[in-house]
Design a protein around this motif. Structure first.
Motif, PDB file in Angstrom:
ATOM      1  N   ASP A  45       0.855  -1.187   0.000  1.00  0.00           N
ATOM      2  CA  ASP A  45       0.000   0.000   0.000  1.00  0.00           C
ATOM      3  C   ASP A  45       0.892   1.240   0.000  1.00  0.00           C
ATOM      4  O   ASP A  45       2.104   1.133  -0.167  1.00  0.00           O
ATOM      5  CB  ASP A  45      -0.979  -0.019   1.188  1.00  0.00           C
ATOM      6  N   ALA A  46       0.317   2.399   0.176  1.00  0.00           N
ATOM      7  CA  ALA A  46       1.066   3.655   0.091  1.00  0.00           C
ATOM      8  C   ALA A  46       1.603   4.143   1.435  1.00  0.00           C
ATOM      9  O   ALA A  46       2.043   5.292   1.544  1.00  0.00           O
ATOM     10  CB  ALA A  46       0.168   4.733  -0.521  1.00  0.00           C
ATOM     11  N   SER A  47       1.612   3.297   2.445  1.00  0.00           N
ATOM     12  CA  SER A  47       2.005   3.758   3.780  1.00  0.00           C
ATOM     13  C   SER A  47       3.489   4.116   3.897  1.00  0.00           C
ATOM     14  O   SER A  47       3.869   4.831   4.822  1.00  0.00           O
ATOM     15  CB  SER A  47       1.633   2.715   4.834  1.00  0.00           C
ATOM     16  N   ALA A  48       4.336   3.643   3.003  1.00  0.00           N
ATOM     17  CA  ALA A  48       5.774   3.948   3.099  1.00  0.00           C
ATOM     18  C   ALA A  48       6.033   5.450   3.086  1.00  0.00           C
ATOM     19  O   ALA A  48       6.920   5.932   3.795  1.00  0.00           O
ATOM     20  CB  ALA A  48       6.539   3.269   1.971  1.00  0.00           C
ATOM     21  N   ALA A  49       5.261   6.184   2.310  1.00  0.00           N
ATOM     22  CA  ALA A  49       5.445   7.635   2.237  1.00  0.00           C
ATOM     23  C   ALA A  49       5.180   8.304   3.583  1.00  0.00           C
ATOM     24  O   ALA A  49       5.799   9.317   3.914  1.00  0.00           O
ATOM     25  CB  ALA A  49       4.524   8.226   1.170  1.00  0.00           C
ATOM     26  N   ARG A  50       4.284   7.729   4.360  1.00  0.00           N
ATOM     27  CA  ARG A  50       3.943   8.314   5.667  1.00  0.00           C
ATOM     28  C   ARG A  50       4.871   7.837   6.779  1.00  0.00           C
ATOM     29  O   ARG A  50       5.060   8.536   7.772  1.00  0.00           O
ATOM     30  CB  ARG A  50       2.498   7.990   6.021  1.00  0.00           C
ATOM     31  N   THR A  51       5.423   6.623   6.628  1.00  0.00           N
ATOM     32  CA  THR A  51       6.220   6.041   7.711  1.00  0.00           C
ATOM     33  C   THR A  51       7.716   6.208   7.522  1.00  0.00           C
ATOM     34  O   THR A  51       8.473   6.025   8.468  1.00  0.00           O
ATOM     35  CB  THR A  51       5.921   4.542   7.853  1.00  0.00           C
ATOM     36  N   GLY A  52       8.134   6.530   6.288  1.00  0.00           N
ATOM     37  CA  GLY A  52       9.561   6.628   6.017  1.00  0.00           C
ATOM     38  C   GLY A  52      10.221   5.285   5.761  1.00  0.00           C
ATOM     39  O   GLY A  52      11.436   5.198   5.635  1.00  0.00           O
ATOM     40  N   SER A  53       9.436   4.250   5.670  1.00  0.00           N
ATOM     41  CA  SER A  53       9.956   2.910   5.380  1.00  0.00           C
ATOM     42  C   SER A  53      10.277   2.785   3.894  1.00  0.00           C
ATOM     43  O   SER A  53       9.889   3.627   3.089  1.00  0.00           O
ATOM     44  CB  SER A  53       8.905   1.869   5.770  1.00  0.00           C
ATOM     45  N   ASP A  54      10.970   1.710   3.532  1.00  0.00           N
ATOM     46  CA  ASP A  54      11.258   1.498   2.111  1.00  0.00           C
ATOM     47  C   ASP A  54      10.177   0.676   1.411  1.00  0.00           C
ATOM     48  O   ASP A  54      10.297   0.368   0.230  1.00  0.00           O
ATOM     49  CB  ASP A  54      12.640   0.858   1.922  1.00  0.00           C
TER      50      ASP A  54
END
Length: 71
Positions: A45-54
């Motif tokens: 999903d698009a959560s990487a942009a919010r969490t800073g994960s890769d």
């Protein structure tokens, strides 16, 4: 290979990957490949942009409708 042996093998394979916090992409990629080979529509999903994960959370969809299970 079926059942518990297959699950243990998958777990051990995932545990060998470098997937420390914030850098889980190798693990997510392997899980997505596993799910897609079994006919599921899967991807992050698009959560990487919010969490800073890769990578984002892996989301898989099984054909059909009705309620969903968050795992």
């Amino acid at each position: 290979m079926r059942g518990p042996d297959r699950l243990v093998r998958l777990f051990l394979e995932l545990a060998r990957l470098d997937g420390r916090s914030g850098h889980e992409k190798p693990v997510a990629d392997r899980i997505v490949a596993f799910l897609r080979r079994r006919g599921l529509a899967a991807g992050p999903d698009a959560s990487a942009a919010r969490t800073g994960s890769d990578t984002g959370n892996v989301i898989a969809r099984w054909r059909g409708g009705g309620d969903f299970a968050l795992l």
